[in-house]
Write a protein that holds these residues in place. Sequence first.
Motif, PDB file in Angstrom:
ATOM      1  N   THR A  47      52.720   9.345  51.805  1.00  0.00           N
ATOM      2  CA  THR A  47      52.692  10.581  51.032  1.00  0.00           C
ATOM      3  C   THR A  47      51.751  10.451  49.834  1.00  0.00           C
ATOM      4  O   THR A  47      51.398   9.331  49.426  1.00  0.00           O
ATOM      5  CB  THR A  47      54.104  10.928  50.529  1.00  0.00           C
ATOM      6  N   GLU A  48      51.374  11.613  49.276  1.00  0.00           N
ATOM      7  CA  GLU A  48      50.527  11.653  48.078  1.00  0.00           C
ATOM      8  C   GLU A  48      51.363  11.541  46.806  1.00  0.00           C
ATOM      9  O   GLU A  48      50.833  11.239  45.740  1.00  0.00           O
ATOM     10  CB  GLU A  48      49.735  12.968  48.036  1.00  0.00           C
ATOM     11  N   GLU A  49      52.649  11.761  46.934  1.00  0.00           N
ATOM     12  CA  GLU A  49      53.495  11.742  45.758  1.00  0.00           C
ATOM     13  C   GLU A  49      53.705  10.308  45.258  1.00  0.00           C
ATOM     14  O   GLU A  49      53.849   9.385  46.057  1.00  0.00           O
ATOM     15  CB  GLU A  49      54.842  12.377  46.078  1.00  0.00           C
ATOM     16  N   PRO A  50      53.723  10.137  43.948  1.00  0.00           N
ATOM     17  CA  PRO A  50      53.911   8.783  43.378  1.00  0.00           C
ATOM     18  C   PRO A  50      55.385   8.357  43.439  1.00  0.00           C
ATOM     19  O   PRO A  50      56.165   8.596  42.510  1.00  0.00           O
ATOM     20  CB  PRO A  50      53.436   8.953  41.933  1.00  0.00           C
ATOM     21  N   LEU A  51      55.775   7.717  44.555  1.00  0.00           N
ATOM     22  CA  LEU A  51      57.163   7.296  44.740  1.00  0.00           C
ATOM     23  C   LEU A  51      57.280   5.785  44.627  1.00  0.00           C
ATOM     24  O   LEU A  51      56.300   5.048  44.829  1.00  0.00           O
ATOM     25  CB  LEU A  51      57.660   7.753  46.115  1.00  0.00           C
ATOM     26  N   SER A  52      58.476   5.339  44.332  1.00  0.00           N
ATOM     27  CA  SER A  52      58.741   3.897  44.269  1.00  0.00           C
ATOM     28  C   SER A  52      58.814   3.329  45.684  1.00  0.00           C
ATOM     29  O   SER A  52      58.914   4.059  46.677  1.00  0.00           O
ATOM     30  CB  SER A  52      60.040   3.642  43.511  1.00  0.00           C
ATOM     31  N   GLU A  53      58.794   1.978  45.776  1.00  0.00           N
ATOM     32  CA  GLU A  53      58.834   1.323  47.099  1.00  0.00           C
ATOM     33  C   GLU A  53      60.146   1.629  47.817  1.00  0.00           C
ATOM     34  O   GLU A  53      60.162   1.846  49.036  1.00  0.00           O
ATOM     35  CB  GLU A  53      58.659  -0.193  46.926  1.00  0.00           C
ATOM     36  N   GLU A  54      61.218   1.681  47.075  1.00  0.00           N
ATOM     37  CA  GLU A  54      62.513   1.985  47.683  1.00  0.00           C
ATOM     38  C   GLU A  54      62.537   3.404  48.234  1.00  0.00           C
ATOM     39  O   GLU A  54      63.053   3.644  49.343  1.00  0.00           O
ATOM     40  CB  GLU A  54      63.607   1.816  46.615  1.00  0.00           C
ATOM     41  N   GLU A  55      61.941   4.335  47.500  1.00  0.00           N
ATOM     42  CA  GLU A  55      61.893   5.720  47.965  1.00  0.00           C
ATOM     43  C   GLU A  55      60.998   5.859  49.184  1.00  0.00           C
ATOM     44  O   GLU A  55      61.285   6.647  50.104  1.00  0.00           O
ATOM     45  CB  GLU A  55      61.382   6.623  46.834  1.00  0.00           C
ATOM     46  N   LEU A  56      59.936   5.066  49.232  1.00  0.00           N
ATOM     47  CA  LEU A  56      59.037   5.120  50.386  1.00  0.00           C
ATOM     48  C   LEU A  56      59.738   4.594  51.648  1.00  0.00           C
ATOM     49  O   LEU A  56      59.555   5.137  52.740  1.00  0.00           O
ATOM     50  CB  LEU A  56      57.777   4.309  50.105  1.00  0.00           C
ATOM     51  N   LYS A  57      60.531   3.540  51.491  1.00  0.00           N
ATOM     52  CA  LYS A  57      61.235   2.959  52.651  1.00  0.00           C
ATOM     53  C   LYS A  57      62.300   3.909  53.193  1.00  0.00           C
ATOM     54  O   LYS A  57      62.626   3.858  54.382  1.00  0.00           O
ATOM     55  CB  LYS A  57      61.876   1.628  52.262  1.00  0.00           C
ATOM     56  N   ASN A  58      62.812   4.781  52.324  1.00  0.00           N
ATOM     57  CA  ASN A  58      63.858   5.697  52.755  1.00  0.00           C
ATOM     58  C   ASN A  58      63.329   7.035  53.260  1.00  0.00           C
ATOM     59  O   ASN A  58      64.102   7.909  53.637  1.00  0.00           O
ATOM     60  CB  ASN A  58      64.835   5.958  51.604  1.00  0.00           C
ATOM     61  N   MET A  59      62.011   7.192  53.273  1.00  0.00           N
ATOM     62  CA  MET A  59      61.442   8.460  53.710  1.00  0.00           C
ATOM     63  C   MET A  59      61.671   8.679  55.207  1.00  0.00           C
ATOM     64  O   MET A  59      61.985   9.786  55.652  1.00  0.00           O
ATOM     65  CB  MET A  59      59.937   8.507  53.411  1.00  0.00           C
TER      66      MET A  59
END
Length: 594
Positions: A120-132
């Motif tokens: 994604t283009e949104e600035p997310l944390s690594e934990e948030e990226l893994k839960n996408m």
Amino acid sequence: MEDKEPMTPAEAGTETPKTEAQTQEAEAQAAEAVATEPEVSQAPEPVAEEPAVEETAVEETAPTAEMTMEQALQEAEGRLGAKVRRGQVIKGRVVFVGSEGVAVDVGAKVEGIIPFNQLTEEPLSEEELKNMLKPGDEVEVYVVRVDLPNNVIILSKKRAEADKAWRKIAELYEKGEPVEVTVREKVRGGLVAYLEGVRAFIPASQVDIKRVSDLEEFVGKTIPVKITEINRKKGRVILSRRALLEEEQKKKRAEVLERLQPGDEVEGKVVEVTEFGAFVNLGAIDGLIHRSELSWGRFEHPKEVVKVGDEVKAKVLSVDRERERVNLSIKALTPDPWQTAAEKYEVGQRIKGKVVGLTPFGAFVEIEPGLEGLIHITEMSWTKRPRHPSDVLKEGEEVEAVVLRIDPEQRRLSLGLRQTLPDPWKELPEKYPPGTVVKGKITGVTDFGVFVEIEDGIEGLVHISELDYEHIDNPAEKFKKGDELEVVVLNIDATDQRVSLSRKRLLPPPVPTEDEEKEKKRRPRQKKSKGKRPPQRGPRRERELPGIATAQGADLGSFVGGETNTSVKLGDLYGDLLADLGLEEEAEAKAEEE
């Protein structure tokens, strides 16, 4: 997180760069992709050799059948690999989420990997990226790189979304349909919003129809816009809110123009005041009230009549639907003051007004708004002729005047200022009868005589012939402005306002010389006119000049201020006057006949 696989230059052009770091990262990936690109192009080669494999399988014996099976497996793998090509947008299913990214089954012999920075283009944390994403989720991805020999397929979810968004944006642009966007931030020169996940720009001039001083009020708001420009290679999308507002306003303006008719009375708010008039908002369109239609009265600037924000009533003068112009008038709703001027004012009436203008020939006085009269410079004073009306009146001054003439058809009103004061010329002949001796200051010296002020504002002329018995070529040599001079009044014409004076009549007559006496005797005698009655003989009457002497036989010195031993009667003193009238010679002729 950083990308693990590179992108080609063409692929880098399809992305919308957001920051300088991302731009540099894309350039590095593009350089690395160029170096590895030949390996990718060799992937479909096993498919091209497929016919040769089939011929061998027919001719060879059992041992060859094992090779045919191996070739068949390679062929199947080749076909699976051929389905996945760089630049494709395909669907896959999430297998698992690892530490480097998300593994996705895309139907190839190996699973593709979506790096976390490609989610994604949104600035997310690594934990948030893994839960996408979770195993089993279906996801649409963009194929960034295919390297089957090394069992590598790099995928991108955000690029797939961007590709889909660009296609959607292009479709909306072609249709010209309005879209809604949420303003994210204010930047230099405009606003930033996201359309289908793509960064878009709204220039400040396109935010509203009128100039917006503070764009901060739009941040966080969802507004309708129209796509005016797209450039996928440059990642540029330009939006305009003003275009939609103008289209909407154009429709409303057409409705208003269709409804308005000349002669209609309308109400509106003044939105702008200029040198040439005022603009009044009528809803979807502004009407112009020209300065000549603001008021019957006189003013320097339209802002003296109306101000921004005023609610006014006006009459529609004309409607130009093609040019979208409406002309209005305020003064058309009030009667013309000249139509009732003859009923309200009459000649000789005293009126009051305000001086609204000064010109070299007179002063304009406003009696009421739209009704002005002129006080000519000759009607300002009985005794003085001002060089300019400003010597007598000041602009803005309240004055009283008399109506001299009124002509409503020609819209002319003549006023007099001096008529409000008594006329000194009426009393002047009685105050200064002929023969009155007066003293006054010289106010002017000309080639034909000298002007003497006998009282304030009243001047008389001493003609050059009445200055002295001796001929004077240039009066300026003997008389100076400001000097005091004693003169005698000869005549006063109150009608033409003229005063004739004489200095010579107060001087002693010169003693004739022997040559003059002889010349006088040699003059031919006048013959008697036939039919005329001879003059009666009698004693000579002494002529007296009132104001100079009170008794006959007065001493000449008492009149001229000099000393003399000769007593001269008034008849002798003014013998020169009789000579001018031709009476002296006639008297001598009569004496000789006797």
